[in-house]
Enzyme design. Sequence first.
Site, PDB file in Angstrom:
ATOM      1  N   HIS A  87     -14.140  21.726   8.897  1.00 28.59           N
ATOM      2  CA  HIS A  87     -14.679  23.006   8.421  1.00 28.59           C
ATOM      3  C   HIS A  87     -14.367  23.108   6.930  1.00 28.59           C
ATOM      4  O   HIS A  87     -14.062  24.187   6.436  1.00 28.59           O
ATOM      5  CB  HIS A  87     -14.051  24.167   9.189  1.00 28.59           C
ATOM      6  CG  HIS A  87     -14.025  23.969  10.678  1.00 28.59           C
ATOM      7  ND1 HIS A  87     -13.024  24.447  11.481  1.00 28.59           N
ATOM      8  CD2 HIS A  87     -14.910  23.342  11.502  1.00 28.59           C
ATOM      9  CE1 HIS A  87     -13.272  24.117  12.752  1.00 28.59           C
ATOM     10  NE2 HIS A  87     -14.408  23.439  12.791  1.00 28.59           N
ATOM     11  N   HIS A 102     -20.412  26.877  10.465  1.00 26.70           N
ATOM     12  CA  HIS A 102     -19.306  26.229  11.172  1.00 26.70           C
ATOM     13  C   HIS A 102     -18.632  25.152  10.310  1.00 26.70           C
ATOM     14  O   HIS A 102     -17.468  25.285   9.964  1.00 26.70           O
ATOM     15  CB  HIS A 102     -19.878  25.654  12.472  1.00 26.70           C
ATOM     16  CG  HIS A 102     -18.925  24.847  13.293  1.00 26.70           C
ATOM     17  ND1 HIS A 102     -19.296  24.274  14.487  1.00 26.70           N
ATOM     18  CD2 HIS A 102     -17.638  24.482  13.113  1.00 26.70           C
ATOM     19  CE1 HIS A 102     -18.273  23.614  15.015  1.00 26.70           C
ATOM     20  NE2 HIS A 102     -17.254  23.725  14.189  1.00 26.70           N
ATOM     21  N   HIS A 148     -14.957  15.419  11.871  1.00 24.82           N
ATOM     22  CA  HIS A 148     -15.524  16.761  11.978  1.00 24.82           C
ATOM     23  C   HIS A 148     -14.566  17.726  11.292  1.00 24.82           C
ATOM     24  O   HIS A 148     -13.363  17.719  11.600  1.00 24.82           O
ATOM     25  CB  HIS A 148     -15.726  17.171  13.427  1.00 24.82           C
ATOM     26  CG  HIS A 148     -16.005  18.639  13.574  1.00 24.82           C
ATOM     27  ND1 HIS A 148     -17.103  19.228  12.986  1.00 24.82           N
ATOM     28  CD2 HIS A 148     -15.307  19.630  14.187  1.00 24.82           C
ATOM     29  CE1 HIS A 148     -17.066  20.531  13.246  1.00 24.82           C
ATOM     30  NE2 HIS A 148     -15.994  20.797  13.968  1.00 24.82           N
ATOM     31  N   GLU A 167     -14.191  20.191  21.127  1.00 24.74           N
ATOM     32  CA  GLU A 167     -15.389  19.644  20.479  1.00 24.74           C
ATOM     33  C   GLU A 167     -15.430  18.106  20.466  1.00 24.74           C
ATOM     34  O   GLU A 167     -16.114  17.503  19.646  1.00 24.74           O
ATOM     35  CB  GLU A 167     -15.494  20.160  19.039  1.00 24.74           C
ATOM     36  CG  GLU A 167     -15.751  21.646  18.951  1.00 24.74           C
ATOM     37  CD  GLU A 167     -16.195  22.026  17.541  1.00 24.74           C
ATOM     38  OE1 GLU A 167     -17.395  22.275  17.353  1.00 24.74           O
ATOM     39  OE2 GLU A 167     -15.329  22.082  16.642  1.00 24.74           O
TER      40      GLU A 167
HETATM   41 MN    MN Z   1     -15.400  22.749  14.621  1.00 22.32          MN
END
Ligand code: MN
Length: 249
Positions: free
Chosen positions: A102, A172, A100, A81
């Site tokens: 979760h 996500h 980034h 990603e």
């Molecule tokens: Mn991710």
Amino acid sequence: MKHHSDSVTTLLDDLVDANLILFNEGIVDAFGHVSVRNPDNPEHYFLSRNMAPGLVTREDIIEFDYDGNVVDGDTRKVYLERYIHGEIFRSRPDVMAIVHSHSPSVVPFSAVKSNPLRPMCHMSGFIGLQAPIFEIRDVAGDATDLLITSPQLGAALSDSLGDNTVVLMRGHGSTVVAPTLKQVVYRAVYVEVNARLQSEASRLGPIEFLSAGETETTQKTIEGQVERPWQLWKMRARHAQKQWMDPTV
Ligand code: MN
């Protein structure tokens, strides 16, 4: 190891600490990542190789271009990603660092579109009036793995982020941006705190969220002090790592 200017060397040491802090504060687990733009070459950024953030050392940091290509021929495995970072750095010259994750309290807000994530305390004014949600089905159909695995998906995510500091990714996680590495770590921690508080408060009754003016004023006051939590979180993360590697410490 490649030679860097003193300011970049310091930034890379901070990037290692940012990885350890985000793990130690429960924002990333085995997954998630943090990047910083190269101040000596703004079209490049630094990001760990594909590994758990809590284990990152200086040797694990790799330099990338906007397209997600490794700059110096490094052949180690990289994050699927990474396009999140390149495409946001490309479209947002004001952004110097990106997380980034979760982080678990935020994910519910990514999936309940009728209940947007909004700033409910003075520590999270950076959220703005509400966080937008990136819906991957709008751009890639209803059978993806929900991951940002191409420059096109990265660009679509960046469009959803717009001028905001946080974008939720449906089912996500989230991506948070800031003008400095220390601010982005602060924001990644407090977007998770805000989500947890908002979920709790919503059980008590209708929530009085921050006004537009309050989001701006609180953000200026609090984010002028990011050095304070950074030092605390860094010491705690380093200590935890030492203890973890050698339980007699
Ligand atoms: Mn991710």
